[in-house]
Design a protein around this motif. Structure first.
Motif, short mmCIF file in Angstrom:
data_model
loop_
_atom_site.label_atom_id
_atom_site.label_comp_id
_atom_site.label_asym_id
_atom_site.label_seq_id
_atom_site.Cartn_x
_atom_site.Cartn_y
_atom_site.Cartn_z
N PRO A 210 -5.92 -0.42 2.61
CA PRO A 210 -5.65 0.69 3.28
C PRO A 210 -5.10 0.42 4.84
CG PRO A 210 -7.60 0.97 2.19
CD PRO A 210 -7.17 -0.34 1.90
N GLY A 211 -4.25 1.21 5.43
CA GLY A 211 -3.75 0.93 6.92
C GLY A 211 -2.82 -0.21 6.75
N ALA A 212 -2.41 -0.82 5.66
CA ALA A 212 -1.44 -1.79 5.59
C ALA A 212 0.17 -1.55 6.00
CB ALA A 212 -1.51 -2.66 4.30
N ILE A 213 0.76 -2.19 6.51
CA ILE A 213 2.14 -2.11 6.93
C ILE A 213 2.91 -3.43 6.56
CG2 ILE A 213 2.01 -2.47 9.24
CD1 ILE A 213 4.37 -0.35 9.90
N GLY A 214 4.24 -3.32 6.18
CA GLY A 214 5.03 -4.65 6.02
C GLY A 214 6.43 -4.22 6.02
N TYR A 215 7.19 -4.91 5.27
CA TYR A 215 8.54 -4.70 5.08
C TYR A 215 9.08 -5.15 3.88
CZ TYR A 215 8.25 -8.96 7.79
OH TYR A 215 8.04 -10.17 8.05
N LEU A 216 10.02 -4.46 3.32
CA LEU A 216 10.69 -4.79 1.65
C LEU A 216 11.96 -4.42 1.76
CD1 LEU A 216 7.62 -3.37 -0.41
CD2 LEU A 216 8.47 -5.74 -0.08
N ALA A 217 12.68 -5.25 1.03
CA ALA A 217 14.06 -4.86 0.75
C ALA A 217 14.06 -3.54 -0.30
CB ALA A 217 14.78 -5.97 -0.32
N PHE A 218 14.95 -2.69 -0.27
CA PHE A 218 15.24 -1.48 -1.00
C PHE A 218 15.15 -1.58 -2.44
CE2 PHE A 218 18.13 1.19 1.94
CZ PHE A 218 17.56 1.24 2.81
N SER A 219 15.28 -2.81 -2.96
CA SER A 219 15.10 -3.07 -4.10
C SER A 219 13.68 -3.31 -4.84
CB SER A 219 15.85 -4.52 -4.75
OG SER A 219 15.45 -5.70 -3.89
N TYR A 220 12.78 -3.30 -3.73
CA TYR A 220 11.51 -3.30 -4.16
C TYR A 220 10.81 -1.98 -3.86
CZ TYR A 220 11.63 -8.19 -4.71
OH TYR A 220 11.75 -9.70 -5.06
N LEU A 221 11.19 -0.98 -3.57
CA LEU A 221 10.75 0.27 -3.41
C LEU A 221 10.64 0.95 -4.64
CD1 LEU A 221 12.72 1.31 -0.09
CD2 LEU A 221 10.59 0.18 -0.48
N ASP A 222 9.45 0.99 -5.25
CA ASP A 222 9.32 1.68 -6.35
C ASP A 222 8.29 2.92 -6.37
OD1 ASP A 222 6.95 0.58 -5.80
OD2 ASP A 222 6.60 -0.82 -7.75
N GLY A 223 7.94 3.09 -5.31
CA GLY A 223 7.25 4.49 -5.20
C GLY A 223 5.67 4.12 -4.80
N SER A 224 5.25 2.64 -5.04
CA SER A 224 3.67 2.53 -4.91
C SER A 224 3.52 2.21 -3.43
CB SER A 224 3.59 0.81 -5.49
OG SER A 224 4.55 0.03 -5.18
N VAL A 225 4.67 2.04 -2.66
CA VAL A 225 4.48 2.02 -1.22
C VAL A 225 5.44 3.21 -0.57
CG1 VAL A 225 3.86 -0.27 -1.13
CG2 VAL A 225 6.16 0.16 -0.79
N LYS A 226 5.19 3.56 0.84
CA LYS A 226 5.91 4.26 1.11
C LYS A 226 6.81 4.01 2.61
CE LYS A 226 3.89 7.69 4.36
NZ LYS A 226 3.14 8.91 4.70
N ALA A 227 7.99 4.16 2.40
CA ALA A 227 8.94 3.75 3.33
C ALA A 227 9.09 4.72 4.30
CB ALA A 227 10.40 3.63 2.53
N LEU A 228 9.11 4.18 5.84
CA LEU A 228 9.31 4.98 6.96
C LEU A 228 10.66 5.16 7.45
CD1 LEU A 228 6.37 3.24 8.99
CD2 LEU A 228 6.31 5.29 7.48
N LYS A 229 10.66 6.50 8.00
CA LYS A 229 11.87 6.44 8.66
C LYS A 229 12.00 6.01 10.09
CE LYS A 229 12.57 11.20 6.81
NZ LYS A 229 12.38 12.87 7.26
N LEU A 230 13.21 5.43 10.56
CA LEU A 230 13.20 4.79 11.91
C LEU A 230 13.99 5.64 12.75
CD1 LEU A 230 12.64 2.14 13.52
CD2 LEU A 230 14.85 1.39 12.84
#
Length: 304
Positions: A210-230
Motif C-alpha cells: 500500500p502506498g508504493a510507487i515506482g516506474y516500469l516499461a510499458f511491456s510490464y503494465l499488466d493491470g496489476s499496478v496503475k500507471a499515472l498520467k504526467l
C-alpha cells in the motif's frame, strides 16, 4: 563373332550407364532433400549470450525463443541485470550482445564505448506506477520530482488517501532508472527506498505494498499496478510517437564491433517484419519506424 562381341560390350555399357545415372539421380535427390531440410529448420548454429536491460528482456527472450525454434542448432541465452551490466559485459567481451535502455556513452568511458556498435531495435515507453488503491491518477512533473526526492511523503499531500509513500527504485546500473531520472525527474536524484534489479519484482512489490510507487516499461503494465498520467498526458504509444509524452528511450542491442555469425543472424531477425510488425507491438514496445520525433545521446528531441 566380332559383331556379337561388339553387341555384348555395347549392352554392358548401356547397363553401366543406367546404373551410374540412377546413382547420380539418387545423390541429387538426397542432396536436394538435405538442402530443403536445412532451409526448413534454419542454418544458424552456435551459442551466444545477450545480457542487460530488464525493460528489453521480455522482447529479446520471446524473439530468441522464436529464432531457436526455427534454428534448432542455435542457442541464445538471455539475461537481465540492468543496462550498465549489459554494456560493461559486452565491452569486456564477456557477452556477445549488451542490451541497454541508454546510449553506451551514458554508462561507459569514451574509450569503452568507442568499440561498440549500436543496434536500435525499438522504442520503450516508461511510466510512474502506483499501488491500485491509490486514487491519484495524474501528477505534474514537479509533484513527481517531489515524490521521488522525498519531499512528498504522504499521498494526502496531493489529494490521495492518507497513506505513506513507499518508493520502489531500480539500482543505479539500471537503464530504466537512468531514463526515468532524465526525462521524468529532470535529473533529480532519487531518495532511498526499496531497491530491486528486476522490473518484474518491482511490479510485484508495488502491487503488494500500500502506498508504493515506482516506474516500469510499458511491456510490464499488466493491470496489476496503475500507471499515472504526467501533466494530464496518458502514458500511451501514440503520445510517445508525437513527443507529447516524454518518458521513453530507444532500446539498444550493442555488439563489440560489427556482429558476425549467430549474433548477426539474430540481430537481423530482430529487425525482421516478424519481430518489428508483430512481436514488438504485441509485447508493448514501439516500432522505431513509427516515431515522429528522435532523440540523441544528449537527450535532445527533434522532429524527424
Amino acid at each position: 563373332m566380332k559383331s556379337k562381341l561388339f553387341l555384348v560390350l555395347l549392352l554392358i555399357g548401356v547397363l553401366m550407364g543406367a546404373v551410374v545415372g540412377c546413382g547420380g539421380q539418387s545423390d541429387q535427390k538426397e542432396e536436394g532433400h538435405e538442402q530443403t531440410q536445412q532451409e526448413q529448420t534454419g542454418g544458424s548454429k552456435g551459442s551466444i549470450t545477450a545480457v542487460g536491460s530488464s525493460a528489453l528482456q521480455p522482447l529479446v527472450e520471446e524473439a530468441a525463443n522464436q529464432f531457436m525454434a526455427k534454428n534448432p542448432e542455435a542457442q541464445i541465452v538471455v539475461q537481465g541485470g540492468g543496462s550498465g551490466t549489459g554494456l560493461s559485459q559486452v565491452a569486456q567481451g564477456a557477452s556477445d550482445i549488451g542490451n541497454s535502455d541508454v546510449f553506451a556513452e551514458e554508462k561507459l568511458t569514451p574509450e569503452e564505448a568507442k568499440g561498440l556498435v549500436d543496434h536500435q531495435v525499438c522504442v520503450v515507453g516508461m511510466a510512474a506506477v502506483v499501488h491500485p488503491d491509490i486514487t491519484v491518477d495524474n501528477v505534474t512533473k514537479q509533484q513527481l520530482i517531489d515524490i521521488f526526492t522525498g519531499k512528498i511523503t504522504n499521498w494526502k499531500e496531493i489529494g490521495g488517501p492518507d497513506v505513506k509513500v513507499t518508493l520502489v527504485n531500480r539500482p543505479k546500473s539500471s537503464g530504466t532508472r537512468a531514463t526515468f531520472k532524465a526525462f521524468a525527474l529532470d535529473g533529480a536524484e532519487e531518495a532511498s527506498g526499496i531497491e530491486q534489479d528486476s522490473s518484474g519484482t518491482v511490479r510485484k512489490i508495488i502491487n503488494e505494498t500500500p502506498g508504493a510507487i515506482g516506474y516500469l516499461a510499458f511491456s510490464y503494465l499488466d493491470g496489476s499496478v496503475k500507471a499515472l498520467k504526467l501533466d494530464g498526458v496518458e502514458p500511451a504509444a501514440e503520445n510517445i510517437y508525437t513527443g507529447d509524452y516524454p518518458i521513453w528511450a530507444y532500446e539498444h542491442m550493442y555488439t563489440r564491433g560489427e556482429p558476425t555469425g549467430l549474433a548477426k543472424d539474430f540481430l537481423d531477425y530482430m529487425m525482421s517484419d516478424e519481430v518489428q510488425k508483430t512481436l514488438v507491438p504485441e509485447l508493448g514496445y514501439l516500432p522505431a519506424t513509427e516515431m515522429k520525433v528522435k532523440r540523441d545521446a544528449e537527450g535532445n528531441v527533434s522532429q524527424k
